[in-house]
Design an enzyme around this catalytic site. Structure first.
Site, PDB file in Angstrom:
ATOM      1  N   GLY A   1     109.223 189.121  37.486  1.00  0.00           N
ATOM      2  CA  GLY A   1     108.878 189.967  38.649  1.00  0.00           C
ATOM      3  C   GLY A   1     107.362 190.085  38.744  1.00  0.00           C
ATOM      4  O   GLY A   1     106.781 190.509  39.908  1.00  0.00           O
TER       5      GLY A   1
ATOM      6  N   HIS B   1     117.930 194.294  28.790  1.00  0.00           N
ATOM      7  CA  HIS B   1     116.840 193.570  29.330  1.00  0.00           C
ATOM      8  C   HIS B   1     115.440 194.179  29.376  1.00  0.00           C
ATOM      9  O   HIS B   1     115.663 195.317  28.387  1.00  0.00           O
ATOM     10  CB  HIS B   1     117.600 194.077  31.043  1.00  0.00           C
ATOM     11  CG  HIS B   1     116.688 193.516  32.029  1.00  0.00           C
ATOM     12  ND1 HIS B   1     115.475 193.709  32.011  1.00  0.00           N
ATOM     13  CD2 HIS B   1     116.925 192.421  32.628  1.00  0.00           C
ATOM     14  CE1 HIS B   1     114.313 193.460  33.302  1.00  0.00           C
ATOM     15  NE2 HIS B   1     115.682 192.244  33.816  1.00  0.00           N
TER      16      HIS B   1
ATOM     17  N   LYS C   1     118.525 195.921  40.485  1.00  0.00           N
ATOM     18  CA  LYS C   1     117.783 197.141  39.156  1.00  0.00           C
ATOM     19  C   LYS C   1     117.462 198.301  40.292  1.00  0.00           C
ATOM     20  O   LYS C   1     118.854 198.672  40.534  1.00  0.00           O
ATOM     21  CB  LYS C   1     116.079 196.848  39.427  1.00  0.00           C
ATOM     22  CG  LYS C   1     116.029 195.029  38.545  1.00  0.00           C
ATOM     23  CD  LYS C   1     114.719 194.809  38.868  1.00  0.00           C
ATOM     24  CE  LYS C   1     114.707 193.213  37.804  1.00  0.00           C
ATOM     25  NZ  LYS C   1     113.245 192.763  37.271  1.00  0.00           N
TER      26      LYS C   1
ATOM     27  N   SER D   1     111.907 185.336  38.464  1.00  0.00           N
ATOM     28  CA  SER D   1     111.183 184.867  39.046  1.00  0.00           C
ATOM     29  C   SER D   1     111.621 183.444  39.920  1.00  0.00           C
ATOM     30  O   SER D   1     111.541 182.832  40.717  1.00  0.00           O
ATOM     31  CB  SER D   1     109.272 184.898  39.088  1.00  0.00           C
ATOM     32  OG  SER D   1     109.092 185.802  38.847  1.00  0.00           O
TER      33      SER D   1
ATOM     34  N   GLU E   1     114.969 185.218  29.928  1.00  0.00           N
ATOM     35  CA  GLU E   1     113.729 185.888  30.764  1.00  0.00           C
ATOM     36  C   GLU E   1     112.671 186.123  29.802  1.00  0.00           C
ATOM     37  O   GLU E   1     112.060 186.974  29.494  1.00  0.00           O
ATOM     38  CB  GLU E   1     115.097 187.258  30.485  1.00  0.00           C
ATOM     39  CG  GLU E   1     115.477 186.908  32.083  1.00  0.00           C
ATOM     40  CD  GLU E   1     115.916 188.167  32.964  1.00  0.00           C
ATOM     41  OE1 GLU E   1     116.844 187.659  33.646  1.00  0.00           O
ATOM     42  OE2 GLU E   1     115.422 189.792  32.804  1.00  0.00           O
TER      43      GLU E   1
ATOM     44  N   GLU F   1     113.200 195.180  31.078  1.00  0.00           N
ATOM     45  CA  GLU F   1     112.470 196.386  31.260  1.00  0.00           C
ATOM     46  C   GLU F   1     113.207 197.593  30.206  1.00  0.00           C
ATOM     47  O   GLU F   1     112.650 198.683  30.287  1.00  0.00           O
ATOM     48  CB  GLU F   1     112.977 196.825  32.097  1.00  0.00           C
ATOM     49  CG  GLU F   1     111.634 195.891  33.572  1.00  0.00           C
ATOM     50  CD  GLU F   1     112.765 195.507  34.891  1.00  0.00           C
ATOM     51  OE1 GLU F   1     113.299 195.927  35.117  1.00  0.00           O
ATOM     52  OE2 GLU F   1     112.183 194.043  35.406  1.00  0.00           O
TER      53      GLU F   1
ATOM     54  N   ASN G   1     120.324 190.550  39.562  1.00  0.00           N
ATOM     55  CA  ASN G   1     119.792 192.197  38.786  1.00  0.00           C
ATOM     56  C   ASN G   1     119.264 193.271  39.815  1.00  0.00           C
ATOM     57  O   ASN G   1     117.714 192.423  39.745  1.00  0.00           O
ATOM     58  CB  ASN G   1     119.145 191.796  37.816  1.00  0.00           C
ATOM     59  CG  ASN G   1     118.186 192.805  36.817  1.00  0.00           C
ATOM     60  OD1 ASN G   1     119.063 193.812  38.054  1.00  0.00           O
ATOM     61  ND2 ASN G   1     117.957 193.363  36.002  1.00  0.00           N
TER      62      ASN G   1
HETATM   63  P1  PGA Z   1     112.874 189.151  38.989  1.00  0.00           P
HETATM   64  O1  PGA Z   1     113.792 189.676  37.170  1.00  0.00           O
HETATM   65  O2  PGA Z   1     113.649 187.656  39.564  1.00  0.00           O
HETATM   66  O3  PGA Z   1     112.602 189.509  39.815  1.00  0.00           O
HETATM   67  O4  PGA Z   1     111.736 187.981  38.092  1.00  0.00           O
HETATM   68  C1  PGA Z   1     114.802 189.061  37.417  1.00  0.00           C
HETATM   69  C2  PGA Z   1     115.118 190.076  35.790  1.00  0.00           C
HETATM   70  O5  PGA Z   1     114.288 190.973  36.144  1.00  0.00           O
HETATM   71  O6  PGA Z   1     116.389 189.719  35.096  1.00  0.00           O
END
Ligand code: PGA
Length: 255
Positions: free
Chosen positions: A176, A98, A15, A216, A170, A100, A13
């Site tokens: 993140g 997601h 982003k 992460s 998640e 976010e 992803n």
């Molecule tokens: P990250 O993001 O691996 O940077 O924690 C995962 C995601 O948001 O899909």
């Protein structure tokens, strides 16, 4: 519960990262690292990079996904992109729900369901994200909350369509932050989601469902997380932006 019944999927992803030249360079670097993957590999890129990613991955084993789509087919929805538009381009996957999008763009369980339906109707495969906030975990409602998110998202989704659903668990507190769920925590919730699928559909549907962990995941911790019986791959943010790291995660999933 037989892990051998389902294929691991490692999805990046990206982003809101990478210009078109950067996207092309990253995919070119990734291609040889993914060529012998023992899992499915997908890169979910910004809308502006879709065409570049489709061209760069043509004839390879790397699938291309978007990170959102609207639930209407067309119309007066300024700034939005429909599932049919993605499909027409040759895009195969789309991330829906997601955290976010839920946190910053007013995504709700209901709109996640509408977008999931639209994506399935257009012929896309959905990477459906669910997961609790830290506060939910501390309040002991992870199970109820994730079950609710899963149930509402799948409303009106048929048994046959499940082959085009990948669920990504998640935990929001792990995204993140560098704070990964322990492999036991990841496995526990992925297993719980599998039970929800078994109840909504049947055991065979649950056994065949790919359920990823995300939050992460990186080159160092991937092997341990992916070895868990109910973890069938990963949705990877930060570490998907570096080809060697993403390649190492692909390798870990193939084992
Ligand atoms: P990250 O993001 O691996 O940077 O924690 C995962 C995601 O948001 O899909």
């Amino acid at each position: 519960m037989n892990k051998a019944l389902r294929k691991a999927v490692i999805a990046g992803n990206w982003k809101m990262n990478k210009t078109r030249p950067e996207a092309k360079a990253l995919i070119e670097e990734l291609k040889p690292l993914a060529a012998n993957a023992g899992c499915d590999v997908v890169v979910c890129v910004p809308f502006t990079n879709l065409e570049t990613a489709l061209a760069a991955t043509a004839g390879t084993n790397i699938g291309v996904g978007a990170q959102n789509c609207h639930f209407k087919e067309s119309g007066a929805y300024t700034g939005e992109i429909s599932a049919a538009m993605l499909k027409e381009m040759g895009v195969g996957y789309v991330i829906i729900g997601h955290s976010e999008r839920r946190q910053y763009f007013a995504e709700t369980n209901e709109t996640v369901n509408l977008r999931t339906r639209a994506a399935l109707d257009a012929g896309l495969t959905v990477i459906l994200c669910v997961g609790e906030m830290l506060e939910d975990r501390e309040n002991g409602i992870t199970e109820e909350l994730v079950a609710l998110q899963t149930k509402v998202a799948l409303k009106g989704v048929t048994r046959e369509e499940l082959s085009r659903i990948i669920i990504a668990y998640e935990p929001v507190w792990a995204i993140g932050t560098g704070k990964t769920a322990t492999s036991a925590q990841a496995n526990e919730v992925c297993g719980m989601i599998r039970k929800v699928i078994a109840k909504l559909y049947d055991q065979a549907a649950a056994d065949g469902m790919t359920i990823q962990y995300g939050g992460s995941m990186n080159a160092k911790n991937a092997a341990e997380l992916l070895a868990e019986p109910d973890v069938d791959g990963g949705l990877i943010g930060g570490a998907s932006l570096k080809a060697p790291d993403f390649g190492a995660i692909i390798d870990a999933a193939g084992k």
